[in-house]
Design an enzyme around this catalytic site. Structure first.
Site, short mmCIF file in Angstrom:
data_model
loop_
_atom_site.label_atom_id
_atom_site.label_comp_id
_atom_site.label_asym_id
_atom_site.label_seq_id
_atom_site.Cartn_x
_atom_site.Cartn_y
_atom_site.Cartn_z
N LYS A 191 38.61 48.51 16.51
CA LYS A 191 39.89 48.78 15.88
C LYS A 191 40.77 49.90 16.72
CE LYS A 191 39.12 46.97 11.53
NZ LYS A 191 38.68 46.97 10.15
N ARG B 80 30.11 45.74 10.30
CA ARG B 80 30.76 44.46 10.57
C ARG B 80 31.35 44.75 12.25
NH1 ARG B 80 35.87 42.50 10.80
NH2 ARG B 80 36.30 40.46 10.13
N1 HH2 Z 1 38.28 44.25 9.00
C1 HH2 Z 1 39.10 43.10 9.42
C2 HH2 Z 1 38.90 41.96 8.77
N2 HH2 Z 1 38.18 41.94 7.67
N3 HH2 Z 1 36.38 43.00 6.19
C3 HH2 Z 1 35.91 44.10 5.80
N4 HH2 Z 1 34.98 43.93 4.96
N5 HH2 Z 1 36.09 45.39 6.30
C4 HH2 Z 1 36.86 45.44 7.40
O1 HH2 Z 1 36.85 46.49 8.22
C5 HH2 Z 1 37.56 44.35 7.92
C6 HH2 Z 1 37.48 42.87 7.11
C7 HH2 Z 1 40.13 43.36 10.49
O2 HH2 Z 1 39.13 43.09 11.76
P1 HH2 Z 1 39.19 41.59 12.50
O3 HH2 Z 1 38.79 40.45 11.68
O4 HH2 Z 1 38.53 41.99 13.88
O5 HH2 Z 1 40.67 41.40 12.92
P2 HH2 Z 1 41.66 40.21 12.39
O6 HH2 Z 1 41.86 40.66 10.82
O7 HH2 Z 1 42.90 40.54 13.14
O8 HH2 Z 1 41.24 38.92 12.27
#
Ligand code: HH2
Length: 427
Positions: free
Chosen positions: A357, A391
């Site tokens: 992040k 995660r």
């Molecule tokens: N962060 C993201 C998405 N879902 N769910 C939980 N429970 N906790 C988190 O910190 C979290 C989440 C964002 O990260 P990422 O999936 O890598 O990116 P994007 O939303 O751009 O696909």
């Protein structure tokens, strides 16, 4: 050096010993050879902690101070509390577990809202001193998640063209299936599938498109041997994902955006991750403001967990997540990390998503694809503070980090990658 010299120079070997929670306290007493009753009585006296309570009537705060003093503890109140009557104030109660347990009984008999405060406080004590850190299992529709004994690794497979860290790469179904299987082979405990990017500024995706991205993938990996979670705040998609074989719902809106989500969870009996976010992805980073970010996040998570329970979700199916990067500045994210234990103390299993992040990018001045070591630092740190599930995108690397951090932190060595040994027991 002869032994005699050692005993003359440091005969009594005075040391501060580490007591972090009831487990440490009991171990120390047992090692000492205290008798069984002594262990039960004294373990509650070994750790001095501070509890913050908000919205306490000023006149009740004065009573809390007297009660805590009578138990040998303390309670700090704002300077002008005595001059106030029913106005709400915040108090800081200080004491040991046994002093708090004594105080809670006494407070339950007092006026000015203290009976209600005592009830909530009692539940909090159970969560704090009884629950967190001790292993517990969570039913996940045919799987059992063993929480607490070791950290579970949730591998992220985003089927989105625009995800900030791996967007586009797994857009094709086949590639996504391959990656999910690789992650499980490497030892992932949960696979988290997302069909809509929630990065700052991202536009919402329509339901049909999100369904097209996620449901075939879930169907294709339904036999993968670990529970699959669906990262969505839309009840309709969550329903389809559960029908396709998913076992967990990961709702970044904290069950706020879709009123049908809580009834769905109650009906299906599946675990849920309730995540905190200020605002919505499109505007969440514009100017996030908090009174006290950890207190505000804790209040939100507690409130949303209560709403879920009131709507029929079992408390033992709820996990919480502070939502790193969701409506938070760099300082907010670092503050949450530093004070993670305050969220562990809420008593629900804690999930954390720091992987690649931007707060890591800001500290290290590195782009998303070079934040693996920064992510490793956050994972190791979070495990030492008591997080239950991490995660991550870089599953192979973070499993090593988690195993090593667990070995130091929780004691015992993980027996390896066999899913049953890993605590993931298909029913
Ligand atoms: N962060 C993201 C998405 N879902 N769910 C939980 N429970 N906790 C988190 O910190 C979290 C989440 C964002 O990260 P990422 O999936 O890598 O990116 P994007 O939303 O751009 O696909």
């Amino acid at each position: 050096m002869p032994d005699d010299d050692v005993s003359r120079r440091s005969r009594f070997n005075p040391r501060l010993v580490r007591v972090e929670g009831g487990r440490d306290a009991r171990r120390l007493l047992e090692e000492l050879g205290a008798d069984e009753t002594g262990v039960a009585i004294m373990s509650g006296k070994m750790q001095h902690v501070v509890v913050s309570m908000e919205n306490v009537q000023a006149r009740a705060a004065s009573i809390i101070k007297q009660v805590m003093l009578s138990k040998g503890g303390e309670c700090a109140v704002p300077r002008d509390t005595l001059l106030k009557d029913t106005e709400p104030v915040r108090v800081l109660m200080m004491g040991t577990e046994s002093q708090f347990r004594g105080a809670v009984r006494n407070l339950g008999l007092q006026p000015f809202g203290l009976a209600a405060l005592s009830r909530e406080f009692k539940g909090f004590l159970e969560g704090t001193f009884g629950g967190s850190g001790t292993p517990r299992s969570m039913d996940a529709r045919g799987f059992t998640l063993e929480l607490g004994a070791r950290t579970l690794v949730m591998g992220v497979v985003n089927v989105t063209p625009d995800s900030f860290s791996n967007g586009g790469r797994f857009f094709e179904l086949e590639a996504a299936v391959r990656r999910a299987r690789q992650m499980v082979e490497a030892g992932a405990d949960i696979i988290d599938i997302g069909g809509e990017s929630t990065r700052p500024g991202a536009d919402p995706v329509d339901l049909e498109e999100e369904r097209r991205r996620t449901v075939p993938l879930i169907e294709s990996i339904a036999d993968v041997g670990v529970p699959v979670s669906i990262d969505t705040y839309k009840a309709e998609l969550a329903r389809d994902a559960l029908d396709a074989g998913a076992s967990i719902v990961n709702d970044v809106s904290g069950l706020r955006f879709d009123p049908d989500m809580i009834p769905l969870l109650a009906e299906r009996g599946c675990p849920v991750v309730i995540m905190h976010m200020q605002g919505v992805p499109r505007n969440m980073q514009e100017n996030p403001v908090y009174d006290d970010v950890v207190a505000d996040v804790a209040r939100f998570l507690r409130e949303r967990a209560s709403a879920a329970v009131e709507g029929g979700v079992r408390p033992d199916r709820i996990m919480i997540d502070p939502g790193i990067g969701f409506g938070k500045t760099l300082e907010h994210n670092l503050e949450i990390m530093r004070r993670l234990e305050e969220l562990v103390f809420l008593g629900y299993p804690l999930v954390l998503g720091t992987s690649r992040k931007s707060f890591i990018g800001r500290v290290l001045d590195l782009p998303a694809d070079r934040r693996v070591l920064g992510t490793a630092a956050t994972v190791a740190y979070a495990i030492s503070r008591g997080v239950d599930v991490v995660r991550v995108h870089d599953v192979e690397e973070m499993i090593q980090v988690a195993r090593m951090a667990d070995a130091m932190n929780k004691g015992g060595v993980d027996p390896g990658s066999d899913p049953i040994e890993r605590g993931l027991t298909p029913k």
